[in-house]
Design a protein around this motif. Structure first.
Motif, mmCIF file in Angstrom:
data_model
loop_
_atom_site.group_PDB
_atom_site.id
_atom_site.type_symbol
_atom_site.label_atom_id
_atom_site.label_comp_id
_atom_site.label_asym_id
_atom_site.label_seq_id
_atom_site.Cartn_x
_atom_site.Cartn_y
_atom_site.Cartn_z
ATOM 1 N N GLY A 1 38.490 44.791 41.094
ATOM 2 C CA GLY A 1 38.512 44.164 40.152
ATOM 3 C C GLY A 1 38.811 42.486 40.054
ATOM 4 O O GLY A 1 38.210 41.606 40.030
ATOM 5 N N LYS A 2 40.013 41.861 40.191
ATOM 6 C CA LYS A 2 40.686 41.072 41.204
ATOM 7 C C LYS A 2 39.522 40.184 41.935
ATOM 8 O O LYS A 2 39.327 38.852 41.979
ATOM 9 C CB LYS A 2 41.766 40.598 40.963
ATOM 10 N N LEU A 3 39.251 40.563 43.131
ATOM 11 C CA LEU A 3 38.594 40.111 44.577
ATOM 12 C C LEU A 3 37.334 40.049 44.136
ATOM 13 O O LEU A 3 36.542 38.781 43.711
ATOM 14 C CB LEU A 3 38.903 41.092 44.965
ATOM 15 N N LEU A 4 36.839 40.601 42.943
ATOM 16 C CA LEU A 4 35.628 40.249 42.451
ATOM 17 C C LEU A 4 35.320 38.675 41.901
ATOM 18 O O LEU A 4 34.518 38.234 41.785
ATOM 19 C CB LEU A 4 34.880 41.435 41.415
ATOM 20 N N HIS A 5 36.558 38.712 40.638
ATOM 21 C CA HIS A 5 36.834 37.426 40.121
ATOM 22 C C HIS A 5 36.993 36.645 40.762
ATOM 23 O O HIS A 5 36.457 35.547 40.835
ATOM 24 C CB HIS A 5 37.808 38.110 39.143
ATOM 25 N N LEU A 6 37.457 37.330 42.014
ATOM 26 C CA LEU A 6 38.107 36.120 42.573
ATOM 27 C C LEU A 6 37.246 34.961 43.522
ATOM 28 O O LEU A 6 36.503 33.884 43.467
ATOM 29 C CB LEU A 6 38.885 36.351 43.793
ATOM 30 N N LEU A 7 35.694 35.897 43.847
ATOM 31 C CA LEU A 7 34.576 35.337 44.904
ATOM 32 C C LEU A 7 33.867 35.304 43.705
ATOM 33 O O LEU A 7 33.202 33.904 44.423
ATOM 34 C CB LEU A 7 33.939 37.248 45.186
ATOM 35 N N ALA A 8 34.016 35.381 42.372
ATOM 36 C CA ALA A 8 33.335 34.322 41.443
ATOM 37 C C ALA A 8 33.743 33.122 41.403
ATOM 38 O O ALA A 8 32.862 32.082 41.744
ATOM 39 C CB ALA A 8 33.410 34.988 40.106
ATOM 40 N N ARG A 9 35.066 32.996 41.356
ATOM 41 C CA ARG A 9 35.669 31.669 40.846
ATOM 42 C C ARG A 9 34.915 30.669 42.340
ATOM 43 O O ARG A 9 35.087 29.323 41.776
ATOM 44 C CB ARG A 9 37.195 31.983 41.010
ATOM 45 N N ILE A 10 35.327 31.267 43.503
ATOM 46 C CA ILE A 10 35.476 30.615 44.675
ATOM 47 C C ILE A 10 34.425 30.069 44.475
ATOM 48 O O ILE A 10 33.982 28.523 45.204
ATOM 49 C CB ILE A 10 35.741 31.630 46.121
ATOM 50 N N GLY A 11 32.672 31.056 44.447
ATOM 51 C CA GLY A 11 31.734 30.544 44.358
ATOM 52 C C GLY A 11 31.010 29.815 43.651
ATOM 53 O O GLY A 11 29.835 29.437 43.329
ATOM 54 N N GLY A 12 31.940 29.709 42.662
ATOM 55 C CA GLY A 12 31.347 28.436 41.178
ATOM 56 C C GLY A 12 30.159 29.111 40.948
ATOM 57 O O GLY A 12 29.497 28.657 40.121
ATOM 58 N N ALA A 13 29.988 30.363 40.801
ATOM 59 C CA ALA A 13 29.609 31.467 40.211
ATOM 60 C C ALA A 13 29.067 31.101 38.401
ATOM 61 O O ALA A 13 30.374 31.606 37.532
ATOM 62 C CB ALA A 13 29.935 33.084 40.138
ATOM 63 N N ARG A 14 28.024 31.268 38.570
ATOM 64 C CA ARG A 14 27.258 30.733 36.455
ATOM 65 C C ARG A 14 26.404 32.039 36.550
ATOM 66 O O ARG A 14 26.444 31.709 35.405
ATOM 67 C CB ARG A 14 26.749 29.285 36.834
#
Length: 227
Positions: free
Chosen positions: A51-64
Motif C-alpha cells: 500500500g505504501k508503494l502505491l502511495h509513493l508512486l502516486a506522490r512521485i508521479g504527482g497523480a491528481r
C-alpha cells in the motif's frame, strides 16, 4: 527468528521489520482491515508495504486522478487517496455491492469520501461507461481484480490514460506459475495474455517484478503508457 530460518516465515518477518520502521501504526488502516474481517471479506488486500508503494508512486508521479479496478474493502484505496492533492479524485470499481458498502464506510471513517467515488458493477461495464463519458485521463491506475479479465482491463485503460500515466497490475506472478505455458488455471492464463498484450502493444512499456513477503510469492507488473 534465527538467521537460518527461511521461506515464508522470513519473508513475513522482513515485512514486519520494515513496516514497523518505515510505516508504523495506523489506526484508520487497522480499522479498515478489521471491518473487512468482520464482514467476512477474503483476506486478499495488499500488505501495508505494498500500500505504501502505491502511495509513493502516486506522490512521485504527482497523480491528481487515480483509477482503481478492484476495491474490496478499500484498504489500497485509502493508501492511494491519501496521496492526492485537495483537488484530486479517485475512482474505484467494485463488482460486489457488499464489498463496496464496506469500502464506502471505511473511506468515510478515513475522511476520504469526498475524494473517492465507488462505482458498483462489472469492471468491463464501468470502464466502458467512463470511456463513453470522456472523463479526464487518469494519471495512475491500479488493477487488482479478476485475473482472467486483466488483459481487457489494461486494454480499456489505454483510452482512459495519457502518455506518462502509470498502470500497476498486482498478483501477476502467481507463485511462479506465470512461466507455465501449459497452465489451465484461468488466472494464470489471464496474466500470460496480459504479458502478450504488453509485448505487442507499442503504447505500453513495462516490467514485471517478483516479490516475496507476508502475502507469499507473487509479483506485479509496472507499466508506463507511451505517446
Amino acid at each position: 527468528m534465527t538467521t537460518q530460518e527461511s521461506g515464508p516465515q522470513r519473508w513475513a518477518a522482513v515485512d514486519e521489520y520494515a513496516e514497523a520502521l518505515l510505516i508504523g501504526a495506523d489506526e484508520v488502516l487497522d480499522e479498515a482491515r478489521a471491518a473487512a474481517d468482520k464482514a467476512g471479506l477474503p483476506p486478499i488486500a495488499v500488505a501495508a508495504n505494498q500500500g505504501k508503494l502505491l502511495h509513493l508512486l502516486a506522490r512521485i508521479g504527482g497523480a491528481r486522478r487515480i483509477l482503481e479496478i478492484g476495491t474490496l474493502a478499500g484498504y489500497s484505496t485509502i493508501w492511494m487517496a491519501r496521496a492526492l492533492p485537495a483537488d484530486g479524485a479517485l475512482t474505484t470499481l467494485e463488482i460486489d455491492p457488499a464489498h463496496a458498502a464496506v469500502a464506502t464506510a471505511n473511506l468515510e471513517r478515513a475522511g476520504l469520501a469526498d475524494l473517492v467515488e465507488v462505482k458498483v458493477g462489472a469492471a468491463r461495464d464501468s470502464l466502458a461507461e467512463l470511456t463513453g463519458a470522456g472523463v479526464e485521463p487518469y494519471d495512475l491506475v491500479f488493477v487488482d481484480a479478476d485475473k482472467a479479465n486483466i488483459p481487457h482491463y489494461v486494454q480499456a485503460c489505454l483510452a482512459l490514460t495519457r502518455p506518462g500515466s502509470v498502470i500497476v497490475v498486482d498478483n501477476v506472478v502467481r507463485d511462479g506459475r506465470l512461466a507455465d505455458a501449459d497452465s489451465t488455471d484461468e488466472a494464470v492464463r489471464g496474466v500470460r495474455r496480459l504479458h502478450d498484450l504488453i509485448a505487442a502493444e507499442p503504447q505500453l512499456d513495462a516490467t514485471t517484478v517478483q516479490t516475496v513477503g507476508s502475502r507469499g510469492y507473487d509479483g506485479f507488473t509496472l507499466i508506463r503508457v507511451e505517446g
